[in-house]
Design a protein around this motif. Structure first.
Motif, PDB file in Angstrom:
ATOM      1  N   LEU A   1       0.814  -1.221   0.000  1.00 28.17           N
ATOM      2  CA  LEU A   1       0.000   0.000   0.000  1.00 28.17           C
ATOM      3  C   LEU A   1       0.846   1.269   0.000  1.00 28.17           C
ATOM      4  O   LEU A   1       0.371   2.328  -0.423  1.00 28.17           O
ATOM      5  CB  LEU A   1      -0.949  -0.012   1.197  1.00 28.17           C
ATOM      6  CG  LEU A   1      -2.047  -1.074   1.135  1.00 28.17           C
ATOM      7  CD1 LEU A   1      -2.786  -1.169   2.463  1.00 28.17           C
ATOM      8  CD2 LEU A   1      -3.000  -0.791  -0.008  1.00 28.17           C
ATOM      9  N   ALA A   2       2.081   1.176   0.455  1.00 27.00           N
ATOM     10  CA  ALA A   2       2.972   2.340   0.466  1.00 27.00           C
ATOM     11  C   ALA A   2       3.592   2.618  -0.899  1.00 27.00           C
ATOM     12  O   ALA A   2       4.185   3.672  -1.107  1.00 27.00           O
ATOM     13  CB  ALA A   2       4.079   2.140   1.506  1.00 27.00           C
ATOM     14  N   CYS A   3       3.454   1.690  -1.823  1.00 29.97           N
ATOM     15  CA  CYS A   3       4.023   1.868  -3.164  1.00 29.97           C
ATOM     16  C   CYS A   3       3.206   2.872  -3.967  1.00 29.97           C
ATOM     17  O   CYS A   3       1.973   2.912  -3.864  1.00 29.97           O
ATOM     18  CB  CYS A   3       4.059   0.527  -3.907  1.00 29.97           C
ATOM     19  SG  CYS A   3       5.225  -0.650  -3.221  1.00 29.97           S
ATOM     20  N   ALA A   4       3.891   3.637  -4.772  1.00 29.37           N
ATOM     21  CA  ALA A   4       3.223   4.609  -5.628  1.00 29.37           C
ATOM     22  C   ALA A   4       2.438   3.902  -6.724  1.00 29.37           C
ATOM     23  O   ALA A   4       2.837   2.838  -7.205  1.00 29.37           O
ATOM     24  CB  ALA A   4       4.259   5.549  -6.256  1.00 29.37           C
ATOM     25  N   GLY A   5       1.324   4.491  -7.104  1.00 30.85           N
ATOM     26  CA  GLY A   5       0.576   4.030  -8.265  1.00 30.85           C
ATOM     27  C   GLY A   5      -0.315   2.824  -8.052  1.00 30.85           C
ATOM     28  O   GLY A   5      -0.793   2.251  -9.027  1.00 30.85           O
ATOM     29  N   VAL A   6      -0.554   2.408  -6.809  1.00 33.49           N
ATOM     30  CA  VAL A   6      -1.432   1.273  -6.569  1.00 33.49           C
ATOM     31  C   VAL A   6      -2.871   1.721  -6.826  1.00 33.49           C
ATOM     32  O   VAL A   6      -3.339   2.694  -6.239  1.00 33.49           O
ATOM     33  CB  VAL A   6      -1.274   0.718  -5.135  1.00 33.49           C
ATOM     34  CG1 VAL A   6      -2.292  -0.365  -4.844  1.00 33.49           C
ATOM     35  CG2 VAL A   6       0.146   0.190  -4.936  1.00 33.49           C
ATOM     36  N   ASP A   7      -3.542   1.008  -7.715  1.00 32.44           N
ATOM     37  CA  ASP A   7      -4.919   1.307  -8.116  1.00 32.44           C
ATOM     38  C   ASP A   7      -5.837   1.369  -6.896  1.00 32.44           C
ATOM     39  O   ASP A   7      -5.657   0.616  -5.934  1.00 32.44           O
ATOM     40  CB  ASP A   7      -5.391   0.220  -9.084  1.00 32.44           C
ATOM     41  CG  ASP A   7      -6.823   0.393  -9.514  1.00 32.44           C
ATOM     42  OD1 ASP A   7      -7.073   1.261 -10.367  1.00 32.44           O
ATOM     43  OD2 ASP A   7      -7.688  -0.329  -8.965  1.00 32.44           O
ATOM     44  N   ALA A  42      -0.261  -3.315 -14.279  1.00 33.85           N
ATOM     45  CA  ALA A  42      -0.643  -1.905 -14.111  1.00 33.85           C
ATOM     46  C   ALA A  42       0.573  -1.003 -14.013  1.00 33.85           C
ATOM     47  O   ALA A  42       0.545   0.146 -14.453  1.00 33.85           O
ATOM     48  CB  ALA A  42      -1.513  -1.741 -12.862  1.00 33.85           C
ATOM     49  N   GLY A  43       1.668  -1.530 -13.460  1.00 33.20           N
ATOM     50  CA  GLY A  43       2.889  -0.735 -13.314  1.00 33.20           C
ATOM     51  C   GLY A  43       3.694  -0.618 -14.594  1.00 33.20           C
ATOM     52  O   GLY A  43       4.705   0.071 -14.630  1.00 33.20           O
ATOM     53  N   GLY A  44       3.257  -1.317 -15.644  1.00 31.50           N
ATOM     54  CA  GLY A  44       3.950  -1.238 -16.922  1.00 31.50           C
ATOM     55  C   GLY A  44       5.155  -2.153 -17.030  1.00 31.50           C
ATOM     56  O   GLY A  44       5.848  -2.158 -18.046  1.00 31.50           O
ATOM     57  N   HIS A  45       5.413  -2.933 -16.002  1.00 32.52           N
ATOM     58  CA  HIS A  45       6.587  -3.814 -16.024  1.00 32.52           C
ATOM     59  C   HIS A  45       6.256  -5.175 -16.625  1.00 32.52           C
ATOM     60  O   HIS A  45       7.124  -5.823 -17.191  1.00 32.52           O
ATOM     61  CB  HIS A  45       7.134  -4.010 -14.600  1.00 32.52           C
ATOM     62  CG  HIS A  45       7.590  -2.743 -13.975  1.00 32.52           C
ATOM     63  ND1 HIS A  45       8.806  -2.181 -14.238  1.00 32.52           N
ATOM     64  CD2 HIS A  45       6.967  -1.895 -13.111  1.00 32.52           C
ATOM     65  CE1 HIS A  45       8.934  -1.054 -13.564  1.00 32.52           C
ATOM     66  NE2 HIS A  45       7.832  -0.861 -12.875  1.00 32.52           N
ATOM     67  N   GLY A  46       5.036  -5.591 -16.461  1.00 32.63           N
ATOM     68  CA  GLY A  46       4.631  -6.916 -16.918  1.00 32.63           C
ATOM     69  C   GLY A  46       5.121  -7.993 -15.976  1.00 32.63           C
ATOM     70  O   GLY A  46       5.938  -7.763 -15.087  1.00 32.63           O
ATOM     71  N   GLU A  47       4.596  -9.187 -16.202  1.00 32.12           N
ATOM     72  CA  GLU A  47       4.969 -10.318 -15.363  1.00 32.12           C
ATOM     73  C   GLU A  47       6.312 -10.881 -15.802  1.00 32.12           C
ATOM     74  O   GLU A  47       6.630 -10.889 -16.984  1.00 32.12           O
ATOM     75  CB  GLU A  47       3.883 -11.398 -15.468  1.00 32.12           C
ATOM     76  CG  GLU A  47       2.547 -10.899 -14.942  1.00 32.12           C
ATOM     77  CD  GLU A  47       1.373 -11.751 -15.381  1.00 32.12           C
ATOM     78  OE1 GLU A  47       0.556 -12.079 -14.526  1.00 32.12           O
ATOM     79  OE2 GLU A  47       1.283 -12.072 -16.586  1.00 32.12           O
ATOM     80  N   VAL A  48       7.092 -11.324 -14.850  1.00 36.08           N
ATOM     81  CA  VAL A  48       8.386 -11.931 -15.139  1.00 36.08           C
ATOM     82  C   VAL A  48       8.163 -13.436 -15.203  1.00 36.08           C
ATOM     83  O   VAL A  48       7.885 -14.074 -14.187  1.00 36.08           O
ATOM     84  CB  VAL A  48       9.426 -11.582 -14.053  1.00 36.08           C
ATOM     85  CG1 VAL A  48      10.775 -12.199 -14.383  1.00 36.08           C
ATOM     86  CG2 VAL A  48       9.534 -10.066 -13.879  1.00 36.08           C
TER      87      VAL A  48
END
Length: 190
Positions: free
Chosen positions: A50-56, A171-177
């Motif tokens: 929850l402290a991360c930026a950009g969480v929907d 959502a973060g634009g990184h995609g799944e690894v």
């Protein structure tokens, strides 16, 4: 709670014991303390997500509700005989999980922890959740009166956290690894 927490240290635990919610004392390394301690750790790990930026906002709302329920679950584990987590809580998690999972593409490969900061934090929360579930199972073996709803809640929550890892990575634009299982292809015996 009143002034219950006005003094933080009491020295009563210096002998290696801690007080449960019912006033009884147990060793700090007891299965009960391990279980509710790991639930507390899980709640903290979710706080990191929850402290991360950009969480929907929908993810934020779901995880905040989970944090409240984890506090209830920890209370149930801390007070022998207490019942706070109900079947309806497990059903609610399933409904939330289904809502987040529906738009995701089918999973064809294993996913490595990663996919940006929020997804990585969520992967950590997922693994802590699995440990909490194992510790509740250990506690249930030692103290069968521990209700099965706690174990089912944690099992379903780890599934929800896995789905949220996927959501957050996308959502973060990184995609799944994705795990590259082909990289270890062994040469044919000759």
């Amino acid at each position: 709670m009143g002034n219950r927490l006005s003094k933080i240290y009491t020295r009563t635990g210096d002998d290696g014991s801690t007080g449960l919610g019912d006033g009884s004392r147990v060793p700090k390394d007891s299965p009960r303390v391990a279980a509710y301690g790991t639930v507390d750790e899980l709640n903290s790990a979710i706080g990191m997500v929850l402290a991360c930026a950009g969480v929907d906002e929908a993810v934020r709302e779901a995880l905040t509700q989970v944090q409240h329920e984890l506090f209830d679950l920890g209370g149930e584990l801390c007070i022998p005989g207490m019942a706070m987590i109900e079947d309806a809580d497990v059903t609610r998690l399933e409904d939330v999980l289904d809502t987040f999972n529906e738009p995701l593409p089918p999973l064809k490969d294993f996913i490595l922890p990663g996919g940006g900061m929020a997804a990585s934090c969520c992967h950590l929360a997922r693994t802590v959740c699995r440990r909490a579930e194992r510790e509740v199972i250990t506690l249930r073996h030692a103290e069968p009166e521990v209700r099965p709803q706690t174990q089912r809640y944690l099992n379903r929550l780890s599934d929800l956290l896995f789905v949220l890892c996927r959501v957050l990575a996308r959502a973060g634009g990184h995609g799944e690894v994705l795990w590259q299982h082909e990289r270890r292809r062994k040469p044919a015996a000759g």
